[in-house]
Design a protein around this motif. Structure first.
Motif, short mmCIF file in Angstrom:
data_model
loop_
_atom_site.label_atom_id
_atom_site.label_comp_id
_atom_site.label_asym_id
_atom_site.label_seq_id
_atom_site.Cartn_x
_atom_site.Cartn_y
_atom_site.Cartn_z
N MET A 15 40.38 30.26 44.76
CA MET A 15 40.60 31.10 43.57
C MET A 15 41.97 30.82 42.97
N LYS A 18 42.00 27.67 41.10
CA LYS A 18 41.28 27.82 39.83
C LYS A 18 42.00 28.76 38.87
N LYS A 19 43.21 29.19 39.25
CA LYS A 19 44.05 30.09 38.44
C LYS A 19 43.43 31.47 38.29
N GLN A 20 42.62 31.88 39.25
CA GLN A 20 42.03 33.22 39.25
C GLN A 20 42.93 34.14 40.09
N TYR A 21 44.13 34.34 39.57
CA TYR A 21 45.16 35.05 40.32
C TYR A 21 44.81 36.52 40.58
N LYS A 22 44.29 37.17 39.58
CA LYS A 22 43.96 38.60 39.72
C LYS A 22 42.94 38.80 40.83
N GLU A 23 41.89 38.00 40.82
CA GLU A 23 40.84 38.13 41.82
C GLU A 23 41.36 37.79 43.22
N PHE A 42 50.17 34.09 43.95
CA PHE A 42 49.59 34.80 42.81
C PHE A 42 50.44 35.94 42.28
#
Length: 149
Positions: A15, A18-23, A42
C-alpha cells in the motif's frame, strides 16, 4: 488478527509503495503495528497531504513516533525555507497531492504546537519552534512602534 499482524506487513508495505498512505496508516493502527514503521513510511506523506486524522490515531499509542515526528517537523522549521526543504523530500519520495499552502512557517508552527499539546511532549523537543516564538514576541513591540509613527 492483531496477534498475527505480521502476515499483513507485506500488504501494508505494498500500500505504501502504491502511495495509499491513508489506508496503510489505518491498517497499521488497527493491527497495532506502529513499531514496524517509520515516520517516513506514511506519517510524513500524510502530514504533507494535510490528512492528519489518521496520523493522530496512529500517534496516540506510539510515543516514539510522536517524538520523531515533532522533532522532524521542528528541524524543518529551522531551515531557511520550509517549502524548499519539503519540495526536495517530495520529489525524492514521489509523494502525490501535497498541500503546499501548508508549507509556510505559520501553519507549520501551528501543527507542531498542536502535536506538542495533544501528546504533552516536552518543549525541549522543539528548539526551532521555541526560537521562532521568542523572536516573534521580541519583534512585536518593534513593529507596533513603527506603525504608531
Amino acid at each position: 488478527m492483531a496477534q498475527d499482524s505480521d502476515i499483513f506487513l507485506d500488504i501494508i508495505r505494498c500500500m505504501i509503495e502504491k502511495k495509499q498512505y491513508k489506508e496503510a496508516c489505518q491498517y497499521a493502527t488497527l493491527l497495532n503495528m506502529q513499531e514496524k514503521f517509520s515516520i517516513e513510511d506514511f506519517l510524513l506523506p500524510l502530514v504533507l497531504q494535510d490528512k492528519l486524522f489518521g496520523v493522530d490515531e496512529f500517534l496516540k499509542v506510539s510515543p516514539r513516533h510522536q517524538t520523531e515526528l515533532v522533532t522532524y517537523l521542528d528541524a524543518v522549521l529551522g531551515k531557511s525555507s520550509i517549502r524548499d526543504t519539503i519540495m526536495d523530500y517530495v520529489s525524492v519520495h514521489g509523494i502525490p497531492e501535497v498541500k503546499f499552502d501548508k508549507m509556510h512557517p505559520k501553519p507549520w508552527k501551528k501543527l507542531i504546537v498542536r502535536l506538542v499539546k495533544m501528546f504533552k511532549l516536552p518543549p525541549d523537543l522543539t528548539p526551532n519552534l521555541n526560537k521562532r516564538r521568542n523572536e516573534g514576541s521580541v519583534e512585536l513591540p518593534v513593529a507596533q512602534k513603527v506603525y504608531r509613527k
